[in-house]
Design an enzyme around this catalytic site. Structure first.
Site, short mmCIF file in Angstrom:
data_model
loop_
_atom_site.label_atom_id
_atom_site.label_comp_id
_atom_site.label_asym_id
_atom_site.label_seq_id
_atom_site.Cartn_x
_atom_site.Cartn_y
_atom_site.Cartn_z
N ARG A 132 -3.79 1.93 9.42
CA ARG A 132 -2.36 1.91 9.70
C ARG A 132 -2.13 2.28 11.17
NH1 ARG A 132 -3.30 4.69 4.92
NH2 ARG A 132 -2.32 3.77 3.08
N ARG A 158 -3.19 -5.13 8.93
CA ARG A 158 -3.80 -4.35 7.84
C ARG A 158 -4.03 -5.24 6.63
NH1 ARG A 158 -4.73 0.64 5.53
NH2 ARG A 158 -3.71 1.15 3.56
N HIS A 163 -6.39 3.38 -0.22
CA HIS A 163 -5.57 3.21 -1.41
C HIS A 163 -6.17 4.00 -2.56
CE1 HIS A 163 -4.15 -0.37 0.89
NE2 HIS A 163 -3.01 0.13 0.46
#
Length: 175
Positions: free
Chosen positions: A45, A128, A151
């Site tokens: 990110r 991303r 994640h």
């Protein structure tokens, strides 16, 4: 309230990627090319990229330690391809931060870049999406990609993974 309009997520083609890098080279900010290089290979990110310190990069193992992640969990991310080339080109440095620029500077430079590249629909965050999709195309498993992307659940991860429909057509048309 009306349902939000769903948009089709497009992959970044090799031609679009080339236009992104050509436009990035025209920018006055010298950090944008390496930032984009690392973003499109690592799936980090924007905030994670901007918080990176040279001390977070183990040059022997080519792993970055992400200490401040959105999920709250630190992780190790492999550095490879053009991301590794970009980092190596910036080493050695007497700076603490790898990318000593503000989020606003990235936003402003990205908007100039996508105007110059004639790609107004591509957001920085789409790098991303592209990186995560490419990691799957390299044959990495769901747990492996999740460990890189940060994640915590497959459902979160799959929102970022998009098949290259042109590649699917080619694969299905093979006889």
């Amino acid at each position: 309230l009306p349902a939000a309009k769903k948009t089709v997520i497009e992959r970044i083609s090799s031609a679009q990627e080339a236009r992104i890098f050509e436009a990035a080279l025209e920018l006055k900010n010298p950090f944008m090319v390496p930032l984009i290089s690392l973003a499109i290979t690592s799936g980090l990110r924007r905030g994670e990229l901007l918080n990176l310190r040279f001390a977070d990069w183990d040059r022997d193992t080519n792993l970055l330690t992400i200490r401040e992640a959105k999920s709250g969990y630190p992780r190790h991310v492999p550095v490879f391809g053009k991301g590794r080339v970009a980092l190596r080109s910036m080493w050695p440095s007497n700076r603490e931060l790898i990318f000593p620029i503000s989020p606003n500077a990235v936003w402003l430079n990205w908007n100039r870049l996508r105007t110059q590249a004639r790609l107004p629909h591509i957001r920085f965050h789409d790098l991303r999406h592209e990186a995560i999709s490419r990691l799957f195309e390299k044959g990495l498993s769901v747990p492996e990609v999740a460990s890189i992307s940060g994640h915590r659940t497959p459902s979160q991860l799959f929102r970022y993974c998009h098949a290259d429909t042109r590649r699917l057509v080619q694969l299905l048309n093979k006889t």
